[in-house]
Write an enzyme that holds these catalytic residues in place. Structure first.
Site, PDB file in Angstrom:
ATOM      1  N   ASP A 326      -2.117  -5.408  -5.701  1.00  0.00           N
ATOM      2  CA  ASP A 326      -2.400  -4.901  -6.624  1.00  0.00           C
ATOM      3  C   ASP A 326      -2.446  -5.227  -7.988  1.00  0.00           C
ATOM      4  O   ASP A 326      -1.199  -5.761  -8.221  1.00  0.00           O
ATOM      5  CB  ASP A 326      -2.079  -3.157  -6.800  1.00  0.00           C
ATOM      6  N   GLU A 363      -5.969  -8.623  -7.179  1.00  0.00           N
ATOM      7  CA  GLU A 363      -6.959  -8.191  -8.346  1.00  0.00           C
ATOM      8  C   GLU A 363      -6.321  -9.310  -9.438  1.00  0.00           C
ATOM      9  O   GLU A 363      -5.069  -8.935  -9.924  1.00  0.00           O
ATOM     10  CB  GLU A 363      -6.796  -7.036  -8.826  1.00  0.00           C
TER      11      GLU A 363
END
Length: 740
Positions: A326, A363
């Site tokens: 993340d 990400e």
């Protein structure tokens, strides 16, 4: 001062507190007898805390906990590698040798993102007390089990699970939870469902879980018992069950922030152990919050070490097969590379893990205090080429779907009607005049082409829509569209848990006043086709294949089971189940109301079944030949081209051709595909029948890295007479394999 406080059980009284001794290496230590195993403990730390501005006495679980009590209240003292009771089958050696699904190269991955609770919470074919739990994955013959097996047989290789480490936003004990009780029969645009959902949002069983407390312990709310070893055993059984279905497992990890910081509160852990060290701070001393809360500082040695140790722990002790990071762009590149190196060093013989085949991607967004290198070289998209670490490709998402998550959700893209069937000027959707839309749809087509070519920065497009010849992909359309060095470094996707679902996006952009339900369905197919037939790693959100809706919710992280419904039977769609949660969607309610009331938009069972079949067909087409999903950049550069591109291209049409041949890296080896001379893929977003001439086969280029002394290419395989493989009817996309 630091002392260890021992307790009688997960919630029993304090037994004793023992002082710990500091050593020159910075570690505080306490030695004791074997009888300590199985005891619960915490640390009590007295130290200056910058948030309090004074000395504070703080109690905290061990940040390196391997087991704990409910809600991370206390650490359970156990040595995980030797704890046989939490090993499936109670045989450590046999468990570590259990077979995993066959998998040859990271570039072969096809990923399906799934939330653990979503998988079974509403599935009445699952044993009731296991719905929403780890062990639901172990039950055979359920609706979810059969669906996952079907996806695995078609070509999905990995299931990516939303966070399954210990997070702090769901009470782990059943007696502390209060579930949603939303009445049926409300109007499609009723405000009541979201109001009821909001009332229990912080005490029900649902949350995405991007709120880490203990990084190395499985989440307790998914276990049948949140105290002790059940969560460990059941997480391991879940992974084994997914392996048995033919699916490898990726876990979602969130090392960029913690749920809490400061000297108070039970969910602050790292910041109590060494106050002010583990978190990134601004020049004024405030804790940075650009990730949403309590940014961590992996540029510091011990935070970096925690991250590296943690991924190795999950790979070895839980036998997971990959990691999705993340907000990876908030981690220093050095930290990410050390994680990749630590994983690559794992071996089957020593660790039971084939490290180089473990996926690592995330990400790579660049924003906040780390943007533009302000905190050093970070793991953002533009810095990852050549690392073997993948990043999500928002370029193809925005070009194909239309717009971005930050503008009017009605903005159209390549697949959703831009230029071809646009909004009328009276609708108030700012897309420009006809000429601007024509220009934008051609640029979008170029961006999709580059994504189909794995976003390789050194791929060359014969001609872009501006008429420029032999365009280097890394410089196309101002640069930044293509940035990878190898196909495994790009994660192509059109939807994920964040933002609207694939179906909801098409509902926003293809209104019933302009599009029929079948056309909207076919747009979903087309978006899935772009992802499935691309070079690079395809990524799908659970429900892409069943026209899943969240009633237009743009951020359902805490919206509960009602809006996050996942029904593989197609009987229940969440579309029109009420206005989504006001805090995240309220400003769009006036636009949502008439759309949610439109019954023709709601997916029917027939449309869902057709979409399931088409999705699996796309996966089978990809799996049918190694020419779709090339894993070496040199092969993409020399074997892939896009006939019909350029200034005179037909708007809304993309043709990709992949020529067979020997691998550039193995010029003496066999042809890549034993069956087909080439593959031609046609993607048409046009709303009418469009005839595209089959491109003539290009001449075989010289081997890219061949030296004068390289052996001659082997003879071409005998494919027999000319024939054509079955064409996939994608209504807007076709894949054709030529033989002969």
């Amino acid at each position: 001062d630091v002392c260890a406080v021992f307790y009688d059980g997960p919630r029993g009284p304090k037994v004793e507190a023992l002082a710990m001794e500091p050593h020159n290496d910075g570690v505080w230590r306490l030695h004791g007898p074997n009888s300590w195993w199985g005891r619960y403990y915490t640390y009590k730390i007295k130290a200056f805390h910058p948030k309090a501005g004074k000395l504070a006495t703080m109690e905290v679980p061990d940040p390196y906990s391997r087991a704990c009590s409910a809600d991370a209240g206390r650490t359970l003292l156990k040595h995980l590698p030797a704890w046989t009771e939490v090993v499936p089958g109670q045989d450590v050696a046999a468990w570590r040798k259990r077979p995993r699904p066959k998998f040859e190269h990271r570039g072969h991955a096809v990923v399906y993102e799934l939330h653990i609770r979503d998988f079974s919470s509403a599935d009445e074919t699952v044993q009731e007390d296991l719905r929403g739990k780890y062990l639901a994955f172990e039950q055979e013959g359920t609706r979810g089990d059969l669906h996952l097996r079907r996806l695995a047989a078609a070509g999905i290789t990995h299931v990516q699970l939303l966070p399954s480490y210990d997070f702090g936003t769901v009470p782990e004990r059943a007696e502390d939870r209060c579930e949603q009780r939303i009445p049926e029969g409300e109007a499609p645009d009723s405000e009541l469902p979201q109001r009821v959902a909001t009332e229990v949002a912080h005490v029900d069983s649902f949350n995405w879980g991007y709120d880490p407390v203990l990084y190395d312990v499985p989440e307790g709310s998914y276990a049948t018992d949140p105290d002790g070893g059940a969560r460990i055993l059941e997480h391991r059984r879940m992974v084994s069950a997914l392996h048995a279905k033919g699916l490898r497992v990726v876990v979602d990890v969130v090392y960029n922030h913690t749920l809490a910081s400061g000297p108070e509160g039970p969910q602050s852990v790292l910041d109590k152990c060494v106050p002010g060290y583990y978190h990134r701070r601004a020049e004024n001393g405030e804790y940075e919050n650009s990730t949403c809360m309590n940014n961590t500082a992996a540029e510091r040695h011990m935070m970096e070490r925690l991250v590296v140790d943690s991924v190795v722990h999950w790979a070895v002790e839980y036998r997971v097969d990959g990691f999705r990071f993340d907000l990876m762009g908030h981690l220093p590149l050095r930290c990410a590379q050390r994680c990749r190196a630590a994983l690559d060093a794992l071996t089957v013989q020593e660790h039971g893990v084939d490290g180089p085949r473990v996926l690592m991607y995330g990400e790579g967004w660049e924003f906040g205090e780390v943007a533009n290198g302000q905190r050093g070289v970070m793991s953002v998209q533009m810095n990852l080429a050549g690392t073997g670490i993948g990043s999500f490709n928002d370029r193809v998402r925005d070009a194909a779907v239309g717009g971005s998550p930050f503008i009017d959700p009605r903005t159209q893209g390549f697949t959703t009607g831009l230029f071809l069937r646009p909004w009328p000027s009276s609708a108030g959707v700012e897309q420009g005049d006809e000429e601007r839309q024509r220009r934008d749809v051609l640029v979008a087509a170029d961006k999709v082409r580059l994504a189909l070519a794995a976003s390789l920065r050194d791929f060359r497009l014969a001609e872009d829509c501006n008429g420029h010849k032999n365009v280097l992909a890394g410089e196309a359309h101002g640069g930044g569209v293509a940035y990878t060095a190898q196909p495994e470094e790009i994660i192509n996707y059109a939807s994920a848990h964040d933002n609207e679902t694939l179906f909801d996006n098409t509902a926003w952009k293809m209104p019933p006043s302009l599009f029929a339900a079948e056309e909207r369905m076919r747009a979903n197919w087309l978006l899935s086709a772009i992802i499935a037939l691309s070079h690079g790693v395809p990524f799908f959100h659970a429900g892409d294949e069943i026209l899943r809706s969240k009633s237009l919710d743009r951020d359902s992280y805490n919206s509960g089971d009602w809006f996050n419904a996942l029904d593989y039977s197609g009987q229940r769609s969440a579309f029109g189940s009420g206005l989504p949660v006001e805090s995240k969607n309220g400003e769009k309610w006036p636009l949502m109301r008439p759309l949610l009331r439109e019954a023709s938009v709601r997916p029917t069972v027939a449309l869902v079944e057709a979409t399931k079949s088409k999705f699996c067909e796309l996966l089978r087409v990809r799996a049918s030949t190694p020419l779709i999903g090339l894993v070496d950049a040199a092969d993409v550069r020399t074997k892939v081209d896009f006939p019909g591109c350029g200034a005179d291209q037909t708007p809304g049409v993309i043709v990709m051709q992949i020529r067979n041949g020997v691998a550039v890296a193995d010029p003496a080896g066999p042809y890549l595909c034993p069956n087909f001379a080439r593959v031609v893929i046609v993607i048409s977003a046009r709303l009418e029948t469009t005839r595209v001439p089959v491109p003539s086969a290009p001449p075989a280029p010289a081997t890219e890295e061949a030296s004068p002394s390289a052996p001659a290419s082997p003879p071409r395989p005998r494919w027999g007479g000319a024939r054509r493989a079955r064409t996939a009817d994608l209504s807007a996309a076709a894949a054709c394999c030529e033989v002969g």
